[in-house]
Design a protein around this motif. Sequence first.
Motif, mmCIF file in Angstrom:
data_model
loop_
_atom_site.group_PDB
_atom_site.id
_atom_site.type_symbol
_atom_site.label_atom_id
_atom_site.label_comp_id
_atom_site.label_asym_id
_atom_site.label_seq_id
_atom_site.Cartn_x
_atom_site.Cartn_y
_atom_site.Cartn_z
ATOM 1 N N VAL A 1 0.832 -1.206 0.000
ATOM 2 C CA VAL A 1 0.000 0.000 0.000
ATOM 3 C C VAL A 1 0.865 1.252 0.000
ATOM 4 N N PHE A 2 1.980 1.216 0.733
ATOM 5 C CA PHE A 2 2.903 2.367 0.737
ATOM 6 C C PHE A 2 3.442 2.608 -0.672
ATOM 7 N N HIS A 3 3.872 1.551 -1.330
ATOM 8 C CA HIS A 3 4.381 1.687 -2.699
ATOM 9 C C HIS A 3 3.308 2.249 -3.625
ATOM 10 N N GLN A 4 2.095 1.727 -3.522
ATOM 11 C CA GLN A 4 1.019 2.176 -4.396
ATOM 12 C C GLN A 4 0.682 3.642 -4.165
ATOM 13 N N ASN A 5 0.695 4.068 -2.910
ATOM 14 C CA ASN A 5 0.405 5.473 -2.603
ATOM 15 C C ASN A 5 1.493 6.400 -3.122
ATOM 16 N N MET A 6 2.746 6.004 -2.969
ATOM 17 C CA MET A 6 3.857 6.826 -3.456
ATOM 18 C C MET A 6 3.833 6.934 -4.982
ATOM 19 N N PHE A 7 3.549 5.826 -5.639
ATOM 20 C CA PHE A 7 3.472 5.840 -7.099
ATOM 21 C C PHE A 7 2.333 6.734 -7.574
ATOM 22 N N ALA A 8 1.178 6.625 -6.923
ATOM 23 C CA ALA A 8 0.029 7.449 -7.298
ATOM 24 C C ALA A 8 0.317 8.929 -7.063
ATOM 25 N N LEU A 9 0.961 9.257 -5.941
ATOM 26 C CA LEU A 9 1.268 10.652 -5.625
ATOM 27 C C LEU A 9 2.236 11.250 -6.643
ATOM 28 N N LEU A 10 3.309 10.536 -6.949
ATOM 29 C CA LEU A 10 4.288 11.042 -7.914
ATOM 30 C C LEU A 10 3.668 11.194 -9.295
ATOM 31 N N THR A 11 2.842 10.230 -9.692
ATOM 32 C CA THR A 11 2.180 10.313 -10.993
ATOM 33 C C THR A 11 1.245 11.512 -11.052
ATOM 34 N N ALA A 12 0.499 11.748 -9.975
ATOM 35 C CA ALA A 12 -0.416 12.892 -9.931
ATOM 36 C C ALA A 12 0.348 14.211 -10.050
ATOM 37 N N VAL A 13 1.506 14.297 -9.394
ATOM 38 C CA VAL A 13 2.324 15.513 -9.478
ATOM 39 C C VAL A 13 2.738 15.775 -10.926
ATOM 40 N N VAL A 14 3.213 14.737 -11.608
ATOM 41 C CA VAL A 14 3.652 14.879 -13.000
ATOM 42 C C VAL A 14 2.491 15.280 -13.903
#
Length: 311
Positions: free
Chosen positions: A149-162
Amino acid sequence: MRLHLPSFPYPPSGEGNWGAATSTINWCEEDYYATAYSAEIVNTFTNLMFVFLAYKGISSCIRHRHECVFLIGFLSYLSIGVGSMLFHSSLKYPMQLLDELSMIYTTCIMVYAVFSHRQSTRACLAIFLAILSLAVFITGYYHYLQDPVFHQNMFALLTAVVVLRSMWIMELLLRPSRRAKGGDAALISDVAEQARVNRRDEDILKTMWTMIACGLSAVAGGFLIWNLDNIFCGTLRRWRRDIGLPWGILLEGHGWWHIFTGIAAYFNLTWAIWLRYCRDGKQDDVQLAWPSVFKSVPVVVRVETKNGKSK
């Protein structure tokens, strides 16, 4: 769930050549039912979508001389597909890290590409070190937690920023009304040329929004199917065995996640390449080759001059 389709029954799950699973996740596809060399055969081979699209992206970057950061981005994108194939074949924890952390690193490369543009050398170095530190932190903390879940949240956050940052730049740069309000409109004395530039940029903007819609629809569809696969795993496994092979393959939800996210990530990288040319004022130097929205994928190509040479 009985469907009268020509099929053959699923073989029973067996033992694999890679030993016991050490990954922190095991997906809904049954293990080693097709071959002892691949724990999840469908989840393995659906990653060929990443390999195929990485080949197209890498070839495009080399042939059309796109900036090096995007070539690195596509190489990292390739590592997602290869890592995921190794993970789903073996269900080993190191291969899981190769799969999941490649997603983080590819997105970090895109964060750098978006935020470092036209910055000074010192600023680019600072941005690089900040993103590198973030990637190291995510790697270390994820290995410590071992919580997907931590990995998925970090990936989603970085993708949203981009994506959100790129949307903002795209609108401000290409929409004539917003460009004028922002004070960034190019001063073109020729009225006809200004009208041509406005039409060109509006057409680019429309196509970019189509790309965004396709990418977001793909990732949303993949995410929905992935969650349904997790929630109704028992039912889906029973349905697969009821209808048999090869039709049961269509009910492998995580495989669809690979296909849809592979398409979405490719669209994101290609959009980033085209937007970089727009940020550099080189819209007339390139064009998007995309013959069909549903039958092809977009590629940024250089415009050929009258003598047959690219700009």
